[in-house]
Design a protein around this motif. Structure first.
Motif, PDB file in Angstrom:
ATOM      1  N   CYS A  21      39.948  42.634  30.632  1.00 50.56           N
ATOM      2  CA  CYS A  21      40.271  41.215  30.834  1.00 50.56           C
ATOM      3  C   CYS A  21      39.432  40.729  32.004  1.00 50.56           C
ATOM      4  CB  CYS A  21      41.745  41.040  31.121  1.00 50.56           C
ATOM      5  SG  CYS A  21      42.208  39.363  31.605  1.00 50.56           S
ATOM      6  N   ALA A  22      38.474  39.890  31.693  1.00 45.11           N
ATOM      7  CA  ALA A  22      37.593  39.346  32.709  1.00 45.11           C
ATOM      8  C   ALA A  22      38.114  37.997  33.177  1.00 45.11           C
ATOM      9  CB  ALA A  22      36.187  39.200  32.153  1.00 45.11           C
ATOM     10  N   SER A  23      38.104  37.809  34.477  1.00 44.40           N
ATOM     11  CA  SER A  23      38.619  36.580  35.064  1.00 44.40           C
ATOM     12  C   SER A  23      37.495  35.758  35.673  1.00 44.40           C
ATOM     13  CB  SER A  23      39.637  36.912  36.144  1.00 44.40           C
ATOM     14  OG  SER A  23      40.015  35.745  36.857  1.00 44.40           O
TER      15      SER A  23
ATOM     16  N   GLN B 121      41.250  26.936  39.006  1.00 47.51           N
ATOM     17  CA  GLN B 121      41.650  27.248  37.649  1.00 47.51           C
ATOM     18  C   GLN B 121      41.140  28.633  37.280  1.00 47.51           C
ATOM     19  OE1 GLN B 121      43.603  25.399  35.889  1.00 47.51           O
ATOM     20  NE2 GLN B 121      43.532  26.443  33.912  1.00 47.51           N
ATOM     21  N   VAL B 122      42.013  29.446  36.738  1.00 42.67           N
ATOM     22  CA  VAL B 122      41.661  30.801  36.337  1.00 42.67           C
ATOM     23  C   VAL B 122      41.531  30.845  34.820  1.00 42.67           C
ATOM     24  CG1 VAL B 122      42.432  33.182  36.254  1.00 42.67           C
ATOM     25  CG2 VAL B 122      42.813  31.820  38.323  1.00 42.67           C
ATOM     26  N   GLN B 123      40.445  31.425  34.357  1.00 43.72           N
ATOM     27  CA  GLN B 123      40.274  31.655  32.921  1.00 43.72           C
ATOM     28  C   GLN B 123      40.203  33.153  32.679  1.00 43.72           C
ATOM     29  OE1 GLN B 123      36.798  29.190  31.997  1.00 43.72           O
ATOM     30  NE2 GLN B 123      38.167  27.715  31.043  1.00 43.72           N
ATOM     31  N   LEU B 124      40.917  33.601  31.667  1.00 43.87           N
ATOM     32  CA  LEU B 124      40.993  35.019  31.353  1.00 43.87           C
ATOM     33  C   LEU B 124      40.481  35.258  29.942  1.00 43.87           C
ATOM     34  CD1 LEU B 124      44.602  35.642  32.716  1.00 43.87           C
ATOM     35  CD2 LEU B 124      42.442  36.028  33.912  1.00 43.87           C
ATOM     36  N   VAL B 125      39.637  36.261  29.785  1.00 39.64           N
ATOM     37  CA  VAL B 125      39.079  36.584  28.477  1.00 39.64           C
ATOM     38  C   VAL B 125      39.252  38.078  28.221  1.00 39.64           C
ATOM     39  CG1 VAL B 125      37.043  36.578  27.008  1.00 39.64           C
ATOM     40  CG2 VAL B 125      37.399  34.718  28.657  1.00 39.64           C
TER      41      VAL B 125
END
Length: 124
Positions: free
Chosen positions: A22-24, A1-5
């Motif tokens: 954008c940090a992954s 699962q990838v989360q992007l902020v």
């Protein structure tokens, strides 16, 4: 699962610059094609730029070429969007997105993972 902020949005005067990040989190960031999209109030989500994991190639919306630059730092699991000579019409929520394919997708349906967005407001 990838989360992007996403981060780096804010209020800037016309002609100014901002750099969005954008940090992954999640595995294999270096194998994801990354894109930036934006959505103004009452409008559709539009493609801004993308960078492929395969060969670091890039693609931009025609209207933004020369003002915006996308880049990535695989060691930091981060993609950036440098925005220069900003105009009031650049005001929008900017979203980071990721896809596993190597192709430089330009439509939102081509991307699997999305960040929550960061607001960019350009005053005249």
């Amino acid at each position: 699962q990838v989360q992007l902020v996403e981060s780096g949005g804010g209020l800037v005067q016309a002609g100014g610059s901002l750099r969005l990040s954008c940090a992954s989190s999640g595995p294999s960031f270096s194998r994801y094609t990354m894109g930036w999209f934006r959505q103004a109030p009452g409008k559709e989500r539009d493609f801004v730029a993308a960078t492929s994991w395969f060969d670091d190639s890039t693609r931009y919306a025609d209207s933004l070429k020369g003002r915006f630059t996308i880049s990535r730092d695989n060691a930091r699991n981060t993609v950036y969007l440098q925005m220069n000579s900003l105009k009031p019409e650049d005001t929008a929520v900017y979203y980071c997105a990721a896809r596993t394919g190597a192709a430089l997708g330009t439509t939102s349906t081509q991307y699997t993972y999305w960040g929550q967005g960061t607001q960019v407001t350009v005053s005249s």
